[in-house]
Design an enzyme around this catalytic site. Structure first.
Site, PDB file in Angstrom:
ATOM      1  CB  THR A  16       1.841 -38.098 -10.800  1.00 29.84           C
ATOM      2  OG1 THR A  16       1.451 -38.677  -9.558  1.00 29.84           O
ATOM      3  CG2 THR A  16       0.941 -38.577 -11.913  1.00 29.84           C
ATOM      4  CG  ASP A  17       4.349 -39.515  -6.144  1.00 29.47           C
ATOM      5  OD1 ASP A  17       3.305 -38.856  -6.331  1.00 29.47           O
ATOM      6  OD2 ASP A  17       4.384 -40.528  -5.432  1.00 29.47           O
TER       7      ASP A  17
ATOM      8  CE1 TYR B 247      -1.399 -46.276  -7.387  1.00 28.43           C
ATOM      9  CE2 TYR B 247      -3.125 -45.279  -6.059  1.00 28.43           C
ATOM     10  CZ  TYR B 247      -1.997 -45.161  -6.837  1.00 28.43           C
ATOM     11  OH  TYR B 247      -1.451 -43.931  -7.063  1.00 28.43           O
TER      12      TYR B 247
ATOM     13  CB  THR C  95      -0.602 -44.008 -10.450  1.00 23.08           C
ATOM     14  OG1 THR C  95      -0.030 -43.950  -9.150  1.00 23.08           O
ATOM     15  CG2 THR C  95      -2.092 -44.206 -10.334  1.00 23.08           C
TER      16      THR C  95
ATOM     17  CE  LYS D 164       0.851 -35.980  -7.324  1.00 18.84           C
ATOM     18  NZ  LYS D 164       1.194 -37.402  -7.146  1.00 18.84           N
TER      19      LYS D 164
ATOM     20  CD  GLU E 281      15.458 -11.234   3.010  1.00 16.96           C
ATOM     21  OE1 GLU E 281      16.027 -11.415   4.098  1.00 16.96           O
ATOM     22  OE2 GLU E 281      14.685 -10.283   2.785  1.00 16.96           O
TER      23      GLU E 281
HETATM   24  C1  SIN Z   1       1.529 -41.696  -9.210  1.00 14.72           C
HETATM   25  O1  SIN Z   1       1.972 -42.144 -10.251  1.00 14.72           O
HETATM   26  O2  SIN Z   1       0.532 -40.934  -9.212  1.00 14.72           O
HETATM   27  C2  SIN Z   1       2.091 -42.001  -7.857  1.00 14.72           C
HETATM   28  C3  SIN Z   1       3.126 -43.056  -7.848  1.00 14.72           C
HETATM   29  C4  SIN Z   1       4.334 -42.709  -8.640  1.00 14.72           C
HETATM   30  O3  SIN Z   1       4.726 -41.548  -8.699  1.00 14.72           O
HETATM   31  O4  SIN Z   1       4.934 -43.649  -9.186  1.00 14.72           O
END
Ligand code: SIN
Length: 357
Positions: free
Chosen positions: A120-121, A54, A40, A193, A314
Site C-alpha cells: 500500500t505504501d 510483520y 502486506t 494513502k 506565488e
Molecule cells: C503495505 O503493504 O501495507 C505496507 C508494505 C508495502 O507497501 O509493501
C-alpha cells in the site's frame, strides 16, 4: 416435390426441437489475471495478532488465490508473480516492466481484466503510472491490504475478492486504472494513502470515491474526467528507462541543499513540493532558477494534500519558465513529469500535459 418439402420441414423442426431441448450452457466467466508484486497483502506475521513488525511479500500468488475460493464464482482467475517486494522498493524500472506486462496481457482476447496486488505504501504511484501508460479500456484494478495475511480479520482476502469482481465487471471498462480497497473504488489519479495504519486508508480527499463495492458488485457514482489509458500520448513499448526526476520537499529553513544535490546528481526534472500554494523561499527560488538555466524542467507542486497550485500565483511561472502541478501530489507530479520528458522538454507542452492528465 411436396413430399420432399414436407420431409425437409419435418427434419428442420426436429433439429430445432433438439436444439431447444439441449440444456443452455452458461456463458464462461471472464478471465482475470492476477499479477502479484508483494506487499502486506502477501505478508506474514509471527502471530495472529501481529499487525506491526510483520514481513511483507512472503506469500506467493497461488497461495493468495487459494485462500479465496470464492474468486471462482466471479471470474476464472490465473496468477503470475511479477515481483515479490515491499512497495518501498518499487522502482521506475519495475513500473516499466509491469506496464509492459499489463499491456501484453490486455491485448489478448482471452484476458478480460487485470488485478495487481501491491504494497500500500507506493500503490498510488504505480496506479497513476499505469493509468498514464496502459493502452487498453479493459479493467485494471490495484489492491493491497493493511493487515498481513496471517492476522485476525486480515483485510486482504475480501479486498482481493472485490478487486477481482470489479476487474471482471462490465461497469469497470473504460474507467482507467482503479484502486479497490476497503469496499471503495477510487481513481488512480485522485487516490492517496491517508493513514499509516488504518484499514480505511485509501481516499480521494477532495474529489471523492468513484464508487463502492456492494455484495461483490460495483456501484459507480461518478466518472473521473482527466485523460487516461487509451487517451494518453505516452508509449513505453520501447522505453528502456524513465528520465530521472526528483522531489524537493520545502519546510521552514529547507534552503537549497536538496535542489542543488539533485542538480548535481543529473536529474532532468525537479518537482518542488513547496509550502502553501507552492510558495518558494528566496533560496529555493534562486536554486530552481539556476536549475532551469541548466535545462532542468521545474514543476511547482505543494506539500498541502488539497488544492491546485495556481499558475503565476506565488511565483511568476511565465517569466521563470516553470510548470505548475495542478492538484497532483508531488509524488504523482514526478511520474507525469518523467513521462512528459519522454516526449518533450518544451515547458508549454509539459504544462498542457499537467492540465490534461
Ligand atoms: C503495505 O503493504 O501495507 C505496507 C508494505 C508495502 O507497501 O509493501
Amino acid at each position: 416435390m411436396t413430399r420432399r418439402l414436407n420431409a425437409l420441414v419435418v427434419a428442420f423442426l426436429a433439429l430445432a426441437f433438439a436444439a431447444a431441448a439441449e440444456p443452455l450452457q452458461p456463458a464462461p466467466l471472464p478471465h482475470v489475471m492476477i499479477l502479484a508484486t508483494g506487499g502486506t497483502i502477501a505478508g506474514t506475521g509471527a502471530t495472529a495478532t501481529t499487525t506491526v513488525g510483520y514481513t511483507a511479500a512472503t506469500i506467493g500468488v497461488e497461495a493468495l488465490i487459494a485462500a479465496v475460493p470464492e474468486l471462482a464464482k466471479v471470474a476464472r482467475v490465473s496468477g503470475e508473480q511479477v515481483f515479490q517486494i515491499a512497495s518501498e522498493n518499487m522502482t521506475p524500472d519495475n513500473w516499466l516492466r509491469l506496464g509492459r506486462r499489463v499491456n501484453e496481457l490486455l491485448a489478448r482476447d482471452d484476458v478480460a481484466g487485470v488485478v495487481i496486488t501491491h504494497g500500500t505504501d507506493t500503490l498510488e504511484e504505480t496506479a497513476y503510472f499505469l493509468d498514464l501508460v496502459v493502452k487498453s479500456a479493459k479493467p485494471i484494478v490495484l489492491v493491497g491490504a493493511m493487515r498481513p495475511a496471517t492476522a485476525i480479520s486480515a483485510d486482504g482476502p475480501m479486498n482481493l475478492y472485490n478487486a477481482v469482481a470489479l476487474a471482471a465487471s462490465r461497469e469497470a471498462v473504460g474507467r482507467g486504472v482503479l484502486v479497490c480497497m476497503n469496499d471503495r473504488i477510487d481513481a488512480a489519479r485522485d487516490v492517496t494513502k491517508t493513514n499509516t495504519v488504518a484499514l480505511d486508508t485509501f481516499r480521494s480527499p477532495e474529489l471523492g470515491v468513484l464508487g463502492m463495492m456492494e455484495g461483490g458488485r460495483p456501484a459507480f457514482y461518478r466518472t473521473a474526467d482527466r485523460a487516461h489509458t487509451t487517451a494518453t500520448e505516452f508509449d513505453i513499448k520501447d522505453l528502456r528507462e524513465l528520465p530521472k526526476v526528483g522531489i524537493a520537499l520545502a519546510y521552514a529553513g529547507s534552503g537549497r541543499i536538496a535542489i542543488d544535490a539533485m542538480v548535481a546528481a543529473g536529474v532532468k526534472g525537479i518537482v518542488n513540493a513547496g509550502v502553501g500554494d507552492g510558495s518558494l523561499s528566496v533560496e529555493a527560488r534562486a536554486a530552481l532558477v539556476e536549475a532551469r538555466a541548466k535545462g532542468i524542467v521545474v514543476v511547482r507542486a505543494s506539500r498541502i494534500p488539497g488544492g491546485a497550485v495556481a499558475r503565476n500565483g506565488e511565483a511568476d511561472d511565465d517569466a521563470l519558465d516553470f510548470v505548475v502541478a495542478d492538484n497532483l501530489s508531488p509524488q504523482k507530479a514526478r511520474i507525469l513529469l518523467a513521462l512528459a520528458l519522454t516526449r518533450t522538454t518544451d515547458t508549454r507542452e509539459i504544462q498542457r500535459m499537467f492540465r490534461r492528465y
